[in-house]
Design a protein around this motif. Sequence first.
Motif, mmCIF file in Angstrom:
data_model
loop_
_atom_site.group_PDB
_atom_site.id
_atom_site.type_symbol
_atom_site.label_atom_id
_atom_site.label_comp_id
_atom_site.label_asym_id
_atom_site.label_seq_id
_atom_site.Cartn_x
_atom_site.Cartn_y
_atom_site.Cartn_z
ATOM 1 N N ALA A 1 0.829 -1.207 0.000
ATOM 2 C CA ALA A 1 0.000 0.000 0.000
ATOM 3 C C ALA A 1 0.868 1.264 0.000
ATOM 4 N N SER A 2 1.935 1.268 0.800
ATOM 5 C CA SER A 2 2.824 2.437 0.836
ATOM 6 C C SER A 2 3.508 2.636 -0.512
ATOM 7 N N TYR A 3 3.927 1.547 -1.121
ATOM 8 C CA TYR A 3 4.592 1.627 -2.426
ATOM 9 C C TYR A 3 3.659 2.242 -3.467
ATOM 10 N N PHE A 4 2.411 1.783 -3.502
ATOM 11 C CA PHE A 4 1.454 2.318 -4.471
ATOM 12 C C PHE A 4 1.197 3.803 -4.231
ATOM 13 N N ASN A 5 1.105 4.202 -2.974
ATOM 14 C CA ASN A 5 0.858 5.615 -2.673
ATOM 15 C C ASN A 5 2.065 6.485 -2.996
ATOM 16 N N ILE A 6 3.266 5.941 -2.837
ATOM 17 C CA ILE A 6 4.465 6.694 -3.230
ATOM 18 C C ILE A 6 4.484 6.900 -4.741
ATOM 19 N N VAL A 7 4.152 5.837 -5.478
ATOM 20 C CA VAL A 7 4.084 5.945 -6.943
ATOM 21 C C VAL A 7 3.020 6.962 -7.348
ATOM 22 N N LEU A 8 1.894 6.950 -6.646
ATOM 23 C CA LEU A 8 0.833 7.926 -6.931
ATOM 24 C C LEU A 8 1.321 9.347 -6.677
ATOM 25 N N ASP A 9 1.989 9.555 -5.545
ATOM 26 C CA ASP A 9 2.477 10.902 -5.225
ATOM 27 C C ASP A 9 3.477 11.393 -6.265
ATOM 28 N N LYS B 1 -0.038 25.678 -5.166
ATOM 29 C CA LYS B 1 1.279 25.582 -4.525
ATOM 30 C C LYS B 1 1.171 24.896 -3.163
ATOM 31 N N ASN B 2 0.140 25.238 -2.409
ATOM 32 C CA ASN B 2 -0.061 24.588 -1.111
ATOM 33 C C ASN B 2 -0.327 23.094 -1.275
ATOM 34 N N GLN B 3 -1.098 22.759 -2.302
ATOM 35 C CA GLN B 3 -1.367 21.349 -2.565
ATOM 36 C C GLN B 3 -0.086 20.613 -2.944
ATOM 37 N N LEU B 4 0.758 21.271 -3.722
ATOM 38 C CA LEU B 4 2.038 20.675 -4.107
ATOM 39 C C LEU B 4 2.924 20.462 -2.878
ATOM 40 N N ASN B 5 2.972 21.439 -1.984
ATOM 41 C CA ASN B 5 3.769 21.296 -0.763
ATOM 42 C C ASN B 5 3.247 20.158 0.118
ATOM 43 N N LYS C 1 4.332 15.563 -10.100
ATOM 44 C CA LYS C 1 4.729 15.971 -11.450
ATOM 45 C C LYS C 1 3.631 16.799 -12.110
ATOM 46 N N ASN C 2 2.387 16.361 -11.967
ATOM 47 C CA ASN C 2 1.276 17.104 -12.569
ATOM 48 C C ASN C 2 1.065 18.453 -11.892
ATOM 49 N N TYR C 3 1.186 18.488 -10.562
ATOM 50 C CA TYR C 3 0.995 19.761 -9.861
ATOM 51 C C TYR C 3 2.118 20.741 -10.173
ATOM 52 N N GLU C 4 3.315 20.243 -10.374
ATOM 53 C CA GLU C 4 4.400 21.137 -10.793
ATOM 54 C C GLU C 4 4.086 21.759 -12.148
ATOM 55 N N GLU C 5 3.516 20.962 -13.038
ATOM 56 C CA GLU C 5 3.122 21.512 -14.340
ATOM 57 C C GLU C 5 1.956 22.486 -14.190
ATOM 58 N N ILE C 6 1.026 22.178 -13.286
ATOM 59 C CA ILE C 6 -0.104 23.085 -13.059
ATOM 60 C C ILE C 6 0.386 24.426 -12.524
ATOM 61 N N VAL C 7 1.336 24.387 -11.574
ATOM 62 C CA VAL C 7 1.887 25.632 -11.025
ATOM 63 C C VAL C 7 2.597 26.425 -12.112
ATOM 64 N N SER C 8 3.383 25.734 -12.937
ATOM 65 C CA SER C 8 4.060 26.413 -14.045
ATOM 66 C C SER C 8 3.044 26.995 -15.026
ATOM 67 N N ASN C 9 1.980 26.229 -15.267
ATOM 68 C CA ASN C 9 0.911 26.683 -16.154
ATOM 69 C C ASN C 9 0.249 27.946 -15.606
ATOM 70 N N ARG D 1 11.223 2.904 -8.160
ATOM 71 C CA ARG D 1 9.827 2.529 -8.320
ATOM 72 C C ARG D 1 9.399 2.766 -9.758
ATOM 73 N N VAL D 2 8.340 2.082 -10.132
ATOM 74 C CA VAL D 2 7.826 2.203 -11.491
ATOM 75 C C VAL D 2 6.895 3.406 -11.562
ATOM 76 N N SER D 3 6.431 3.710 -12.767
ATOM 77 C CA SER D 3 5.445 4.774 -12.934
ATOM 78 C C SER D 3 4.054 4.215 -12.677
ATOM 79 N N VAL D 4 3.131 5.092 -12.389
ATOM 80 C CA VAL D 4 1.785 4.660 -12.038
ATOM 81 C C VAL D 4 1.094 3.967 -13.207
ATOM 82 N N ASP D 5 1.489 4.287 -14.432
ATOM 83 C CA ASP D 5 0.845 3.670 -15.598
ATOM 84 C C ASP D 5 1.174 2.185 -15.724
ATOM 85 N N LYS D 6 2.268 1.737 -15.104
ATOM 86 C CA LYS D 6 2.676 0.339 -15.232
ATOM 87 C C LYS D 6 2.039 -0.564 -14.181
ATOM 88 N N LEU D 7 1.323 0.024 -13.238
ATOM 89 C CA LEU D 7 0.644 -0.778 -12.222
ATOM 90 C C LEU D 7 -0.674 -1.292 -12.781
#
Length: 449
Positions: free
Chosen positions: A159-167, A213-217, A172-180, A246-252
């Motif tokens: 469960a921890s491994y899956f949640n780390i992969v999710l995070d 930004k708060n969500q990213l932090n 990555k997406n939130y960093e792009e959202i902040v840049s956007n 760890r793998v990417s979330v798409d490979k799970l």
Amino acid sequence: MKKIISIIILGALSFCGVCFAGENAPMAVKAQKEETLPFWESYGDELLNGYIQEALENNLSIKIAGARIKESEAILGTINAQRLPQLSINPSVYPYRTISRWSGNFGSGNLLYFPLLLNWELDIFGKISDRVQASKMGVKISKEDLNIAKLAVSSEIAASYFNIVLDDKLIKNYEEIVSNLNETLRLKKQLYEGGIIPYDNLYTSEYELVNQKNQLNSLLRQREILLHQFAVLRGVSPDEGSNIQRVSVDKLDFPFGVNAEISSDLIFKRPDVIQAEYGIKKAAFDVKAAKKAFLPSINLNEMVGFESLKAGRLFNWDSNVYQLGGGLLLDLYTGGYKMAYLKYNKELAVEKLHQYNNVLLNAVCETENSLSSYKADYNSYSEFKDMIEKSGHYYKVANIRYTNGTGNRIDELAARRQFLVNENSMYLARISALVDTINIYKALGGSIN
């Protein structure tokens, strides 16, 4: 003649001791390696498999459970040893002083005594045997404690491994959202300064940027906490185990479908259910032992040795002594102790029965809850997956319009942000469904087959 009799008695004692030890010697109860079913292999992730194997070898909770097995085996050995004869040696010196009745002279000396003592409680009524059986059940209970610890640790690792992969993906997406949003805010400031848009439009984007930004932090902090917990579960220091592969979330992938047929009888393979069953059996043997405490104890006592007034003649055959006898011990009054102890064990047996039923009910409840959660989260994942296709098409259209000059950059950025938000929701539902499958495995003792 005395010499011959002594040799015969010593030989008989040795023969009896050897025969008894051969038939009823304490069995070396070896802790067999109880392994939970490798449910984690059904996810097809070699990295996850390696981390769980590492945890099974190094996790401290598992090591503690393993040590308790050895403790219970040692207790079994102490009880089993009571079925064997007890041999002891008791060299003694008894000073004495006498007076002659004829001359009135005093005399003194030392009586030297060198006996070999044997005491053997004959387990005719099975009093010790019942205690041995109860202790064997205690060993099995300890082994199931180990299986419970292994199943819990392997589930937490997965469960921890899956949640780390999710995070990883969410960050990555939130960093792009902040840049956007930074680029969107830059463009809107130019429009605001030119008097094209009102301030509330600019303020809305500024507020959204702060929230993202708060969500990213929060996600960065959450991932660090998960990595620390993941390291501790593997028996590694948190400051040394943060950098893991760890793998990417798409490979799970999901190990089984949402409509898979699962037998309810699998709950009887749960280690806590098996442990509760052993608890009932142990309580039954404890009740039998408490009842037999009212019966007498029968002991065989034997003494063979030497006795002399002079040290030089102590080990002469003329100085040998021997004694053979039996005894019966029956407690006539113990202040109600035995009756109270029997009542305690009977009530304990009733408690173990209720505990077994409670474990079964909780097992059924956990299984049903996990199955319901899996269906709900999987349906949410399917809906978000369909929405992602539409959101991706919407972003593609906005990008084409901007490229062709029929749209603006701000609309394209907004379409991209919406796609990323929908993608985050999809992956959240995906990982939630994967964690639900772990809970299903755990609720069924590690297997759905």
